[in-house]
Design a protein around this motif. Structure first.
Motif, PDB file in Angstrom:
ATOM      1  N   ASN A   1       0.872  -1.340   0.013  1.00  0.00           N
ATOM      2  CA  ASN A   1      -0.010   0.034   0.022  1.00  0.00           C
ATOM      3  C   ASN A   1       0.803   1.271  -0.046  1.00  0.00           C
ATOM      4  O   ASN A   1       1.949   1.094   0.480  1.00  0.00           O
ATOM      5  N   VAL A   2       0.241   2.507  -0.341  1.00  0.00           N
ATOM      6  CA  VAL A   2       1.043   3.590  -0.497  1.00  0.00           C
ATOM      7  C   VAL A   2       0.438   4.444   0.564  1.00  0.00           C
ATOM      8  O   VAL A   2      -0.760   4.735   0.676  1.00  0.00           O
ATOM      9  N   TYR A   3       1.281   4.924   1.521  1.00  0.00           N
ATOM     10  CA  TYR A   3       1.022   5.543   2.850  1.00  0.00           C
ATOM     11  C   TYR A   3       1.650   6.837   2.762  1.00  0.00           C
ATOM     12  O   TYR A   3       2.781   7.216   2.311  1.00  0.00           O
ATOM     13  N   LEU A   4       0.749   7.907   3.299  1.00  0.00           N
ATOM     14  CA  LEU A   4       1.365   9.314   3.455  1.00  0.00           C
ATOM     15  C   LEU A   4       1.733   9.175   5.012  1.00  0.00           C
ATOM     16  O   LEU A   4       0.855   8.770   5.794  1.00  0.00           O
ATOM     17  N   VAL A   5       2.919   9.670   5.401  1.00  0.00           N
ATOM     18  CA  VAL A   5       3.507   9.467   6.818  1.00  0.00           C
ATOM     19  C   VAL A   5       3.754  10.783   7.439  1.00  0.00           C
ATOM     20  O   VAL A   5       4.528  11.553   6.784  1.00  0.00           O
ATOM     21  N   ASN A   6       3.484  10.710   8.859  1.00  0.00           N
ATOM     22  CA  ASN A   6       4.000  11.979   9.680  1.00  0.00           C
ATOM     23  C   ASN A   6       5.509  11.424  10.093  1.00  0.00           C
ATOM     24  O   ASN A   6       5.691  10.476  10.827  1.00  0.00           O
TER      25      ASN A   6
ATOM     26  N   ASP B   1       7.329  12.657  12.058  1.00  0.00           N
ATOM     27  CA  ASP B   1       7.582  12.729  13.665  1.00  0.00           C
ATOM     28  C   ASP B   1       6.738  11.463  14.458  1.00  0.00           C
ATOM     29  O   ASP B   1       7.070  11.436  15.445  1.00  0.00           O
ATOM     30  N   ASP B   2       5.899  10.961  13.862  1.00  0.00           N
ATOM     31  CA  ASP B   2       5.147  10.183  14.497  1.00  0.00           C
ATOM     32  C   ASP B   2       4.779   8.919  13.293  1.00  0.00           C
ATOM     33  O   ASP B   2       3.485   8.913  12.667  1.00  0.00           O
ATOM     34  N   PRO B   3       5.539   7.945  12.979  1.00  0.00           N
ATOM     35  CA  PRO B   3       5.306   6.979  11.743  1.00  0.00           C
ATOM     36  C   PRO B   3       4.131   6.039  12.075  1.00  0.00           C
ATOM     37  O   PRO B   3       3.644   5.693  10.991  1.00  0.00           O
ATOM     38  N   SER B   4       3.409   6.259  13.535  1.00  0.00           N
ATOM     39  CA  SER B   4       2.419   5.163  13.464  1.00  0.00           C
ATOM     40  C   SER B   4       0.938   6.198  13.272  1.00  0.00           C
ATOM     41  O   SER B   4      -0.001   6.003  13.006  1.00  0.00           O
ATOM     42  N   ASP B   5       1.464   7.516  12.599  1.00  0.00           N
ATOM     43  CA  ASP B   5       0.396   8.338  12.227  1.00  0.00           C
ATOM     44  C   ASP B   5       0.305   8.440  10.580  1.00  0.00           C
ATOM     45  O   ASP B   5       1.459   9.149  10.164  1.00  0.00           O
ATOM     46  N   PHE B   6      -0.529   7.835  10.076  1.00  0.00           N
ATOM     47  CA  PHE B   6      -0.469   7.779   8.365  1.00  0.00           C
ATOM     48  C   PHE B   6      -1.580   7.737   7.769  1.00  0.00           C
ATOM     49  O   PHE B   6      -2.593   7.471   8.382  1.00  0.00           O
ATOM     50  N   ILE B   7      -1.714   7.897   6.575  1.00  0.00           N
ATOM     51  CA  ILE B   7      -2.952   8.018   5.790  1.00  0.00           C
ATOM     52  C   ILE B   7      -2.808   7.141   4.462  1.00  0.00           C
ATOM     53  O   ILE B   7      -1.592   7.044   4.074  1.00  0.00           O
TER      54      ILE B   7
ATOM     55  N   GLU C   1      -4.855   9.807  -5.492  1.00  0.00           N
ATOM     56  CA  GLU C   1      -5.529  11.012  -5.012  1.00  0.00           C
ATOM     57  C   GLU C   1      -5.399  11.089  -3.718  1.00  0.00           C
ATOM     58  O   GLU C   1      -5.403  10.277  -2.879  1.00  0.00           O
ATOM     59  N   ILE C   2      -5.070  12.237  -3.169  1.00  0.00           N
ATOM     60  CA  ILE C   2      -4.548  12.702  -1.741  1.00  0.00           C
ATOM     61  C   ILE C   2      -5.966  13.330  -1.399  1.00  0.00           C
ATOM     62  O   ILE C   2      -6.319  14.450  -2.100  1.00  0.00           O
ATOM     63  N   PRO C   3      -6.760  12.900  -0.422  1.00  0.00           N
ATOM     64  CA  PRO C   3      -7.879  13.697   0.015  1.00  0.00           C
ATOM     65  C   PRO C   3      -7.571  15.162   0.340  1.00  0.00           C
ATOM     66  O   PRO C   3      -6.603  15.633   0.810  1.00  0.00           O
ATOM     67  N   ALA C   4      -8.751  15.883   0.240  1.00  0.00           N
ATOM     68  CA  ALA C   4      -8.549  17.409   0.182  1.00  0.00           C
ATOM     69  C   ALA C   4      -8.226  18.074   1.633  1.00  0.00           C
ATOM     70  O   ALA C   4      -7.275  18.975   1.684  1.00  0.00           O
ATOM     71  N   ASP C   5      -8.611  17.229   2.461  1.00  0.00           N
ATOM     72  CA  ASP C   5      -8.380  17.760   4.001  1.00  0.00           C
ATOM     73  C   ASP C   5      -7.083  17.230   4.592  1.00  0.00           C
ATOM     74  O   ASP C   5      -6.881  17.599   5.857  1.00  0.00           O
ATOM     75  N   VAL C   6      -6.071  16.759   3.927  1.00  0.00           N
ATOM     76  CA  VAL C   6      -4.698  16.291   4.300  1.00  0.00           C
ATOM     77  C   VAL C   6      -3.956  17.258   4.478  1.00  0.00           C
ATOM     78  O   VAL C   6      -3.750  18.105   3.374  1.00  0.00           O
ATOM     79  N   ASP C   7      -3.332  17.594   5.675  1.00  0.00           N
ATOM     80  CA  ASP C   7      -2.415  18.460   5.872  1.00  0.00           C
ATOM     81  C   ASP C   7      -0.998  18.143   5.614  1.00  0.00           C
ATOM     82  O   ASP C   7      -0.380  17.400   6.231  1.00  0.00           O
ATOM     83  N   LEU C   8      -0.595  18.561   4.279  1.00  0.00           N
ATOM     84  CA  LEU C   8       0.921  17.982   3.770  1.00  0.00           C
ATOM     85  C   LEU C   8       2.070  18.542   4.543  1.00  0.00           C
ATOM     86  O   LEU C   8       3.209  18.321   4.487  1.00  0.00           O
ATOM     87  N   ASP C   9       1.888  19.443   5.540  1.00  0.00           N
ATOM     88  CA  ASP C   9       2.823  19.820   6.320  1.00  0.00           C
ATOM     89  C   ASP C   9       3.165  19.038   7.532  1.00  0.00           C
ATOM     90  O   ASP C   9       4.076  18.626   8.163  1.00  0.00           O
ATOM     91  N   ARG C  10       1.982  18.199   7.767  1.00  0.00           N
ATOM     92  CA  ARG C  10       2.172  17.044   8.802  1.00  0.00           C
ATOM     93  C   ARG C  10       2.433  15.756   8.120  1.00  0.00           C
ATOM     94  O   ARG C  10       3.181  14.902   8.847  1.00  0.00           O
TER      95      ARG C  10
ATOM     96  N   ALA D   1      10.023   8.034   0.941  1.00  0.00           N
ATOM     97  CA  ALA D   1      10.550   9.547   0.445  1.00  0.00           C
ATOM     98  C   ALA D   1      10.090  10.666   0.823  1.00  0.00           C
ATOM     99  O   ALA D   1       8.954  10.424   1.250  1.00  0.00           O
ATOM    100  N   ASP D   2      10.599  11.696   0.857  1.00  0.00           N
ATOM    101  CA  ASP D   2      10.081  13.111   1.081  1.00  0.00           C
ATOM    102  C   ASP D   2       9.123  13.408  -0.016  1.00  0.00           C
ATOM    103  O   ASP D   2       9.524  13.125  -1.225  1.00  0.00           O
ATOM    104  N   LEU D   3       8.036  14.013   0.458  1.00  0.00           N
ATOM    105  CA  LEU D   3       7.145  14.698  -0.686  1.00  0.00           C
ATOM    106  C   LEU D   3       7.714  15.990  -1.289  1.00  0.00           C
ATOM    107  O   LEU D   3       8.086  16.723  -0.382  1.00  0.00           O
ATOM    108  N   VAL D   4       7.679  16.085  -2.825  1.00  0.00           N
ATOM    109  CA  VAL D   4       8.288  17.225  -3.325  1.00  0.00           C
ATOM    110  C   VAL D   4       7.074  17.883  -3.933  1.00  0.00           C
ATOM    111  O   VAL D   4       6.722  17.358  -4.856  1.00  0.00           O
ATOM    112  N   PRO D   5       6.818  19.358  -3.781  1.00  0.00           N
ATOM    113  CA  PRO D   5       5.645  19.611  -4.730  1.00  0.00           C
ATOM    114  C   PRO D   5       6.076  19.619  -5.992  1.00  0.00           C
ATOM    115  O   PRO D   5       7.359  19.809  -6.440  1.00  0.00           O
ATOM    116  N   ALA D   6       5.171  19.851  -7.137  1.00  0.00           N
ATOM    117  CA  ALA D   6       5.344  19.613  -8.573  1.00  0.00           C
ATOM    118  C   ALA D   6       5.813  20.998  -8.927  1.00  0.00           C
ATOM    119  O   ALA D   6       5.530  22.083  -8.202  1.00  0.00           O
ATOM    120  N   ALA D   7       6.576  20.906  -9.870  1.00  0.00           N
ATOM    121  CA  ALA D   7       7.370  22.012 -10.391  1.00  0.00           C
ATOM    122  C   ALA D   7       6.349  22.825 -11.255  1.00  0.00           C
ATOM    123  O   ALA D   7       5.591  22.388 -11.748  1.00  0.00           O
TER     124      ALA D   7
END
Length: 77
Positions: free
Chosen positions: A16-21, A23-29, A44-53, A71-77
């Motif tokens: 699976n593909v997880y977005l991960v915090n 600072d707390d790897p147990s906090d993921f989407i 697709e990333i849900p609209a309410d996801v805080d990408l700073d977190r 990997a770290d997320l990198v904004p599209a250029a």
């Protein structure tokens, strides 16, 4: 959207593909099943996801609780 370009990973069961915090790897989407272990892909990333977190993406084997890569997320250029 999360986009993988020129993506390549080892194959495995129940990946699976997880977005991960980082600072707390147990906090993921969970963005769902990995679509394939080679090639360009979109998730697709849900609209309410805080990408700073959730600033990292991880390929995670759910069946064996093993990470296949992060990997770290990198904004599209």
């Amino acid at each position: 959207f999360l986009r993988f370009e020129n993506f390549e990973s080892n194959n495995g069961p129940d990946l699976n593909v997880y977005l991960v915090n980082p600072d707390d790897p147990s906090d993921f989407i969970d963005l769902g099943d990995l679509k394939g272990n080679i090639g360009d892909q979109n998730y697709e990333i849900p609209a309410d996801v805080d990408l700073d977190r959730y600033s990292q993406v991880s390929i995670w084997c759910v069946r064996f609780s093993v990470g296949f890569g992060t990997a770290d997320l990198v904004p599209a250029a």
